[in-house]
Design an enzyme around this catalytic site. Structure first.
Site, short mmCIF file in Angstrom:
data_model
loop_
_atom_site.label_atom_id
_atom_site.label_comp_id
_atom_site.label_asym_id
_atom_site.label_seq_id
_atom_site.Cartn_x
_atom_site.Cartn_y
_atom_site.Cartn_z
N ALA A 160 0.97 -1.70 0.14
CA ALA A 160 -0.13 0.00 -0.02
C ALA A 160 0.97 1.76 -0.33
O ALA A 160 -0.18 1.85 -0.40
CB ALA A 160 -1.33 0.34 1.01
N GLY A 161 1.79 1.04 0.92
CA GLY A 161 2.89 2.65 0.68
C GLY A 161 3.04 2.82 -0.18
O GLY A 161 3.30 3.74 -1.44
N ASP A 200 11.27 -3.38 -8.56
CA ASP A 200 11.39 -3.78 -7.62
C ASP A 200 13.68 -2.95 -7.00
O ASP A 200 14.08 -1.84 -8.10
CB ASP A 200 13.39 -5.10 -9.14
CG ASP A 200 12.96 -6.04 -7.47
OD1 ASP A 200 12.30 -6.78 -6.61
OD2 ASP A 200 13.95 -6.56 -7.10
N SER A 201 13.60 -2.82 -6.32
CA SER A 201 14.49 -2.31 -5.73
C SER A 201 15.49 -3.05 -4.46
O SER A 201 15.48 -4.34 -3.75
CB SER A 201 14.19 -0.95 -4.85
OG SER A 201 13.83 -1.59 -3.60
N TYR A 214 17.18 -0.92 5.08
CA TYR A 214 18.40 -0.90 5.85
C TYR A 214 18.69 0.57 5.82
O TYR A 214 19.93 1.68 5.51
CB TYR A 214 19.18 -0.86 4.83
CG TYR A 214 19.58 -2.45 4.25
CD1 TYR A 214 20.40 -3.61 4.16
CD2 TYR A 214 17.87 -3.21 3.79
CE1 TYR A 214 20.28 -4.64 3.91
CE2 TYR A 214 18.59 -4.87 3.77
CZ TYR A 214 19.08 -5.31 4.19
OH TYR A 214 18.54 -7.13 3.90
N LYS A 254 15.17 13.47 1.03
CA LYS A 254 15.79 12.18 0.55
C LYS A 254 14.70 11.85 -0.65
O LYS A 254 16.13 10.87 -1.55
CB LYS A 254 14.62 10.66 1.33
CG LYS A 254 15.29 8.75 0.82
CD LYS A 254 14.83 8.16 2.62
CE LYS A 254 14.88 6.49 0.66
NZ LYS A 254 14.24 5.66 1.68
N HIS A 280 17.49 6.60 -4.97
CA HIS A 280 17.57 5.94 -6.24
C HIS A 280 15.53 6.11 -7.00
O HIS A 280 16.19 5.55 -7.69
CB HIS A 280 17.67 4.36 -5.87
CG HIS A 280 17.22 3.80 -4.84
ND1 HIS A 280 17.03 4.45 -3.81
CD2 HIS A 280 16.27 2.72 -4.66
CE1 HIS A 280 16.79 4.50 -2.44
NE2 HIS A 280 16.20 2.25 -2.67
#
Ligand code: IMP
Length: 209
Positions: A17-18, A75-76, A168, A189, A194
């Site tokens: 959801a985020g 994807d990260s 992380y 941020k 990225h």
């Protein structure tokens, strides 16, 4: 094979959801109606790829094929130079833990500790260079696709610092800063992350901006 997004419906191939909220907000100015894969009842495919690009494409293609709509997936993960790019596509898996009553869960402190332990095992003076990668994949129901990759470079610190981010973030100090991602305000941020870099490539390519 790449096409252009028009206006209309776009399936966001995430059940998180985020992420859905963040992606929908980023795409709001472009007249797209974002629908989540979850709300359409689409199945979550297994992420069997060896790279971020492969996994993002697996998710986007599965959603496009089963919905008949254009789909966007991401994807990260974190890569550590001295660990040959690991945990990479296994970034989330390194945090998996069986809790005492058998409930699986994610323990980010454990995962950060594992990374730190592996760097220390290489001896003093080992490089602490690391980077986050985000790949965004667009897939069209008839088979076209487009891929955008964003990277944030930095170094890993210990102990973890900050409470604002996730995953992380508390051990990642982005290049040009002295604070960790978890000590930065979310807006700060998001200007250098990225994910932001991958999104600006998508917007530049798809909307000629
Ligand atoms: P996925 O993209 O949902 O497969 O998740 C990859 C994992 O990479 C996440 O669960 C996070 O732990 C980690 N990750 C990705 N982006 C970030 C970030 O911006 N900060 C911290 N951790 C991240």
């Amino acid at each position: 094979m790449s096409k252009k997004l028009g206006s209309g419906k776009l399936v966001i191939a995430t059940h998180n959801a985020g992420k859905l909220k963040e992606i929908a907000a980023l795409l709001a100015p472009f007249g797209l109606e974002c629908i989540s894969a979850g709300s359409l009842g689409l199945p979550e495919p297994d992420e069997t790829g060896q790279t971020f690009v492969e996994n993002a494409l697996i998710k986007a293609r599965a959603a496009a094929e089963s919905s008949g709509l254009v789909a966007l997936a991401d994807d990260s993960g974190l890569s550590v130079a001295t660990l040959g790019g690991r945990p990479g596509v296994y970034t989330a898996n390194w945090a998996e833990r069986q809790w005492f009553e058998g409930e699986p869960g994610r323990d980010w402190y454990m995962a950060m500790g594992k990374v730190e332990g592996m760097i220390r095992a290489k001896g003093p003076g080992t490089s602490r260079e690391a980077w986050f990668t985000c790949v965004l994949a667009l897939a069209w129901p008839d088979g076209g696709h487009a891929v955008y990759e964003g990277r944030a470079n930095g170094t890993l610190t210990w102990p973890p610092r900050g409470t604002k981010g996730f995953g992380y973030d508390p051990i990642f100090v982005p290049d040009g800063h002295e604070v960790t991602f978890a000590e930065l305000d979310p807006e700060a941020k998001h200007r250098i992350s990225h994910r932001a870099r991958a999104f600006s490539k998508l917007v530049a390519d798809q909307f000629d901006q």
